[in-house]
Enzyme design. Structure first.
Site, PDB file in Angstrom:
ATOM      1  CE1 TYR A 105      -4.093  -1.917   0.647  1.00 32.25           C
ATOM      2  CE2 TYR A 105      -2.697  -3.202   2.125  1.00 32.25           C
ATOM      3  CZ  TYR A 105      -3.873  -3.045   1.413  1.00 32.25           C
ATOM      4  OH  TYR A 105      -4.819  -4.032   1.458  1.00 32.25           O
ATOM      5  N   GLY A 232     -18.119 -22.550   4.152  1.00 37.40           N
ATOM      6  CA  GLY A 232     -19.362 -21.832   4.410  1.00 37.40           C
ATOM      7  C   GLY A 232     -19.239 -20.917   5.601  1.00 37.40           C
ATOM      8  CG  ASP A 261     -14.435  -6.280   0.889  1.00 40.15           C
ATOM      9  OD1 ASP A 261     -14.439  -6.243   2.133  1.00 40.15           O
ATOM     10  OD2 ASP A 261     -13.439  -5.980   0.205  1.00 40.15           O
ATOM     11  CG  ASP A 297     -10.011  -5.649  -4.801  1.00 41.22           C
ATOM     12  OD1 ASP A 297      -9.195  -6.382  -5.388  1.00 41.22           O
ATOM     13  OD2 ASP A 297      -9.700  -4.900  -3.859  1.00 41.22           O
TER      14      ASP A 297
END
Length: 317
Positions: A105, A232, A261, A297
């Protein structure tokens, strides 16, 4: 009425197009939109709900790119501002054929760190159905943590549902101890907390999904959903309802980034549609599986028709 309000740092991600080359050796990259909370906003918008995204970008090519993509995705930008001093954050990401890709990052002192907690005072939470937060935004600075806490306080005051995904990023915290203390403090205030099994083990010191869920319920969370990878998700509520919702098999995992997400997107969409929690988790498992099929993403997050079709074709008989 706004269906989803979220806050986070939008990033431009440069994803390598070369298999199994580390970030030093890789020479070719493709540009995508990223950011955990933004991924969820994209997914919720694709499913036909209204969204608002609180953030700040720089007055630079990355910031302009992000604004254009938000408009294309029909994400509300009422609370998106532009800095004239700080830059928009970005990220590099490997392409791997197995396992999780390495990332790097460039986000220290980025534009989003200029936001202040005053933002929480201008939002009418009586018109917001769900507030979604992650531990990433809280980790960026003391100011972003204060914003997260102020938003939760205002949301709870007006009975807005709070969904919290811990989304651990140890590199953003000064210590593991502080990360654990802060993220648990936020999680205890959530109506739904969504840790992965390994995140839960770090945050609670406990081992099983059942133990982790009980930990959060005992400390104030109303519902806990523990993601157990491809298998799961386990859930338990403060009404003692519990169960395990199986995941969906995919032929080949291309990239796991964005799957968590996607899971949050599915669960939140179920809350908004007021369907039972197990059905909402099925949606989460499905969108998480779909997310692993592309390098971007959120590129493979579905609309309603695609989601319904995937679940119907891949549910166990």
């Amino acid at each position: 009425m706004v269906d989803l309000l979220t806050v986070g740092e939008p990033l431009v991600v440069f994803a390598s197009t070369e298999d199994n080359q580390n970030l030093v050796k890789a020479a070719n990259f493709q540009k995508h939109l990223a950011g955990a909370e933004l991924n969820v906003a994209v997914g919720i918008s694709k499913l036909g709900f209204s969204t608002e995204y609180i953030s700040r970008v720089g007055n630079d090519p990355f910031g302009i790119f992000i604004k254009e993509r938000l408009i294309q995705a029909k994400i509300g930008t009422t609370y998106l501002s532009t800095s004239q001093r700080a830059w928009t954050g970005f990220e590099l990401k490997e392409k791997v054929t197995q396992g999780d890709p390495d990332t790097f990052y460039f986000r220290k002192n980025s534009a989003v760190t200029e936001l202040t907690r005053k933002i929480a005072t201008i939002i009418n939470f009586e018109n917001v159905r769900v507030l979604h937060l992650t531990g990433i935004f809280a980790a960026l600075s003391e100011q972003t943590l204060a914003i997260s806490e102020a938003l939760i306080k205002q949301a709870k005051k007006d009975n807005t549902t709070v969904v919290f995904d811990p989304n651990l990023r140890p590199a953003l915290w000064p210590s593991t101890a502080k990360m654990v203390a802060v993220l648990n403090r936020l999680a205890f205030q959530a109506d739904i907390v969504l840790p992965g099994i390994n995140e839960g083990r770090i945050l609670t010191g406990l081992d099983t999904p059942e133990q982790i869920a009980d930990f959060y319920l005992q400390h104030g969370s109303k519902n806990a959903v523990i993601k157990v990878g491809a298998r799961g998700s386990y859930f338990k509520t403060d009404q003692a309802k519990t169960g395990f919702v199986p995941g969906f098999k995919v032929k080949r995992v291309i990239d796991t980034v964005g799957a968590g997400d996607g899971f949050a997107t599915g669960v939140i969409s179920g809350l908004l549609d007021e369907i039972p929690l197990p059905e909402a988790i099925t949606r989460g498992n499905a969108i998480g599986a779909l997310a692993t099929q592309t390098t971007g993403d959120n590129d493979n997050y579905p609309d309603r028709l695609a989601l319904k079709k995937f679940i119907a074709e891949n549910s166990k008989k």
